[in-house]
Design a protein around this motif. Structure first.
Motif, mmCIF file in Angstrom:
data_model
loop_
_atom_site.group_PDB
_atom_site.id
_atom_site.type_symbol
_atom_site.label_atom_id
_atom_site.label_comp_id
_atom_site.label_asym_id
_atom_site.label_seq_id
_atom_site.Cartn_x
_atom_site.Cartn_y
_atom_site.Cartn_z
ATOM 1 N N MET A 134 0.809 -1.193 0.000
ATOM 2 C CA MET A 134 0.000 0.000 0.000
ATOM 3 C C MET A 134 0.865 1.277 0.000
ATOM 4 S SD MET A 134 -3.020 0.940 -0.196
ATOM 5 C CE MET A 134 -4.388 1.846 0.398
ATOM 6 N N PRO A 135 1.924 1.349 0.802
ATOM 7 C CA PRO A 135 2.755 2.556 0.763
ATOM 8 C C PRO A 135 3.417 2.759 -0.600
ATOM 9 C CG PRO A 135 3.271 1.276 2.728
ATOM 10 C CD PRO A 135 2.350 0.456 1.882
ATOM 11 N N ILE A 136 3.735 1.648 -1.283
ATOM 12 C CA ILE A 136 4.360 1.771 -2.604
ATOM 13 C C ILE A 136 3.380 2.405 -3.586
ATOM 14 C CG2 ILE A 136 5.284 0.460 -4.554
ATOM 15 C CD1 ILE A 136 6.421 -1.505 -2.499
ATOM 16 N N LEU A 137 2.129 2.030 -3.510
ATOM 17 C CA LEU A 137 1.107 2.596 -4.376
ATOM 18 C C LEU A 137 0.956 4.098 -4.132
ATOM 19 C CD1 LEU A 137 -1.099 2.153 -6.488
ATOM 20 C CD2 LEU A 137 -2.668 1.687 -4.597
ATOM 21 N N LEU A 138 0.975 4.500 -2.882
ATOM 22 C CA LEU A 138 0.870 5.926 -2.562
ATOM 23 C C LEU A 138 2.091 6.703 -3.048
ATOM 24 C CD1 LEU A 138 -0.670 5.806 1.009
ATOM 25 C CD2 LEU A 138 -1.773 6.495 -1.110
ATOM 26 N N LEU A 139 3.261 6.103 -2.946
ATOM 27 C CA LEU A 139 4.468 6.751 -3.452
ATOM 28 C C LEU A 139 4.418 6.895 -4.970
ATOM 29 C CD1 LEU A 139 7.224 5.105 -1.245
ATOM 30 C CD2 LEU A 139 6.417 7.470 -1.177
ATOM 31 N N LEU A 140 3.951 5.871 -5.665
ATOM 32 C CA LEU A 140 3.810 5.948 -7.113
ATOM 33 C C LEU A 140 2.793 7.008 -7.521
ATOM 34 C CD1 LEU A 140 3.909 2.190 -8.156
ATOM 35 C CD2 LEU A 140 5.623 3.948 -8.613
ATOM 36 N N LEU A 141 1.698 7.082 -6.802
ATOM 37 C CA LEU A 141 0.683 8.092 -7.075
ATOM 38 C C LEU A 141 1.232 9.494 -6.851
ATOM 39 C CD1 LEU A 141 -2.252 8.706 -7.804
ATOM 40 C CD2 LEU A 141 -2.790 8.542 -5.377
ATOM 41 N N ALA A 142 1.943 9.707 -5.774
ATOM 42 C CA ALA A 142 2.549 11.008 -5.496
ATOM 43 C C ALA A 142 3.579 11.374 -6.558
ATOM 44 C CB ALA A 142 3.184 11.008 -4.111
ATOM 45 N N ALA A 143 4.394 10.403 -6.966
ATOM 46 C CA ALA A 143 5.388 10.658 -8.014
ATOM 47 C C ALA A 143 4.705 11.013 -9.326
ATOM 48 C CB ALA A 143 6.287 9.440 -8.187
ATOM 49 N N GLY A 144 3.602 10.355 -9.634
ATOM 50 C CA GLY A 144 2.858 10.649 -10.852
ATOM 51 C C GLY A 144 2.272 12.052 -10.835
ATOM 52 N N VAL A 145 1.752 12.472 -9.703
ATOM 53 C CA VAL A 145 1.192 13.824 -9.573
ATOM 54 C C VAL A 145 2.285 14.866 -9.754
ATOM 55 C CG1 VAL A 145 0.154 15.448 -7.948
ATOM 56 C CG2 VAL A 145 -0.773 13.139 -8.175
ATOM 57 N N PHE A 146 3.421 14.670 -9.110
ATOM 58 C CA PHE A 146 4.522 15.630 -9.249
ATOM 59 C C PHE A 146 5.081 15.649 -10.668
ATOM 60 C CE2 PHE A 146 4.860 15.120 -4.538
ATOM 61 C CZ PHE A 146 4.532 16.425 -4.240
ATOM 62 N N ALA A 147 5.137 14.497 -11.317
ATOM 63 C CA ALA A 147 5.600 14.442 -12.704
ATOM 64 C C ALA A 147 4.644 15.194 -13.618
ATOM 65 C CB ALA A 147 5.750 12.991 -13.161
ATOM 66 N N TYR A 148 3.345 15.039 -13.390
ATOM 67 C CA TYR A 148 2.357 15.768 -14.189
ATOM 68 C C TYR A 148 2.482 17.278 -13.975
ATOM 69 C CZ TYR A 148 -2.033 17.842 -15.613
ATOM 70 O OH TYR A 148 -2.968 18.661 -16.171
ATOM 71 N N LEU A 149 2.614 17.704 -12.746
ATOM 72 C CA LEU A 149 2.740 19.135 -12.463
ATOM 73 C C LEU A 149 4.022 19.707 -13.065
ATOM 74 C CD1 LEU A 149 1.480 19.237 -8.772
ATOM 75 C CD2 LEU A 149 0.268 20.008 -10.819
ATOM 76 N N PHE A 150 5.100 18.956 -13.028
ATOM 77 C CA PHE A 150 6.348 19.403 -13.636
ATOM 78 C C PHE A 150 6.200 19.525 -15.146
ATOM 79 C CE2 PHE A 150 10.511 18.495 -15.536
ATOM 80 C CZ PHE A 150 11.242 19.539 -14.987
ATOM 81 N N TRP A 151 5.602 18.511 -15.777
ATOM 82 C CA TRP A 151 5.377 18.545 -17.228
ATOM 83 C C TRP A 151 4.484 19.712 -17.605
ATOM 84 C CZ3 TRP A 151 0.550 17.682 -19.599
ATOM 85 C CH2 TRP A 151 0.592 17.666 -20.986
ATOM 86 N N ARG A 152 3.432 19.930 -16.837
ATOM 87 C CA ARG A 152 2.479 21.010 -17.135
ATOM 88 C C ARG A 152 3.150 22.383 -17.024
ATOM 89 N NH1 ARG A 152 -1.953 22.050 -19.905
ATOM 90 N NH2 ARG A 152 -3.324 23.455 -18.823
ATOM 91 N N SER A 153 4.039 22.543 -16.058
ATOM 92 C CA SER A 153 4.708 23.838 -15.888
ATOM 93 C C SER A 153 5.695 24.116 -17.008
ATOM 94 C CB SER A 153 5.422 23.903 -14.542
ATOM 95 O OG SER A 153 6.548 23.052 -14.534
ATOM 96 N N ARG A 154 6.191 23.080 -17.661
ATOM 97 C CA ARG A 154 7.160 23.246 -18.753
ATOM 98 C C ARG A 154 6.502 23.470 -20.111
ATOM 99 N NH1 ARG A 154 10.952 24.896 -15.840
ATOM 100 N NH2 ARG A 154 11.969 23.373 -14.550
ATOM 101 N N THR A 155 5.225 23.107 -20.262
ATOM 102 C CA THR A 155 4.572 23.203 -21.568
ATOM 103 C C THR A 155 3.660 24.411 -21.707
ATOM 104 O OG1 THR A 155 2.772 21.768 -20.830
ATOM 105 C CG2 THR A 155 4.641 20.719 -21.943
ATOM 106 N N THR A 156 3.517 25.232 -20.693
ATOM 107 C CA THR A 156 2.639 26.390 -20.767
ATOM 108 C C THR A 156 3.221 27.537 -19.951
ATOM 109 O OG1 THR A 156 0.393 27.182 -20.446
ATOM 110 C CG2 THR A 156 1.218 25.647 -18.809
ATOM 111 N N THR A 157 2.869 28.758 -20.341
ATOM 112 C CA THR A 157 3.283 29.927 -19.570
ATOM 113 C C THR A 157 2.077 30.607 -18.940
ATOM 114 O OG1 THR A 157 3.122 31.433 -21.456
ATOM 115 C CG2 THR A 157 5.254 30.338 -21.081
ATOM 116 N N LEU A 158 0.938 29.934 -18.939
ATOM 117 C CA LEU A 158 -0.270 30.519 -18.371
ATOM 118 C C LEU A 158 -0.127 30.682 -16.862
ATOM 119 C CD1 LEU A 158 -3.037 28.531 -20.248
ATOM 120 C CD2 LEU A 158 -2.157 30.802 -20.771
#
Length: 63
Positions: A1-25
């Motif tokens: 269960m903790p591994i799943l939460l870590l993967l989910l958190a990593a996925g959220v941070f990866a998405y936010l990082f990608w989103r900040s690099r592809t837009t200047t809004l």
């Protein structure tokens, strides 16, 4: 269960990082489409851009 939460958190941070690099809004950017005229208008700063797809750049202070 903790591994799943870590993967989910990593996925959220990866998405936010990608989103900040592809837009200047910013939080202030509120693009509204006027289909009859074929333009997008920012409700915050009044910037205008032509096109079918929503803008991915902030034009605050440029016009």
């Amino acid at each position: 269960m903790p591994i799943l939460l870590l993967l989910l958190a990593a996925g959220v941070f990866a998405y936010l990082f990608w989103r900040s690099r592809t837009t200047t809004l910013t939080r202030d950017c509120r693009w509204r489409q006027h289909r009859k005229e074929g333009i997008w208008t920012c409700a915050f700063c009044g910037a205008r851009q032509e096109g079918e797809t929503s803008p991915t750049a902030c034009f605050k202070g440029r016009e």
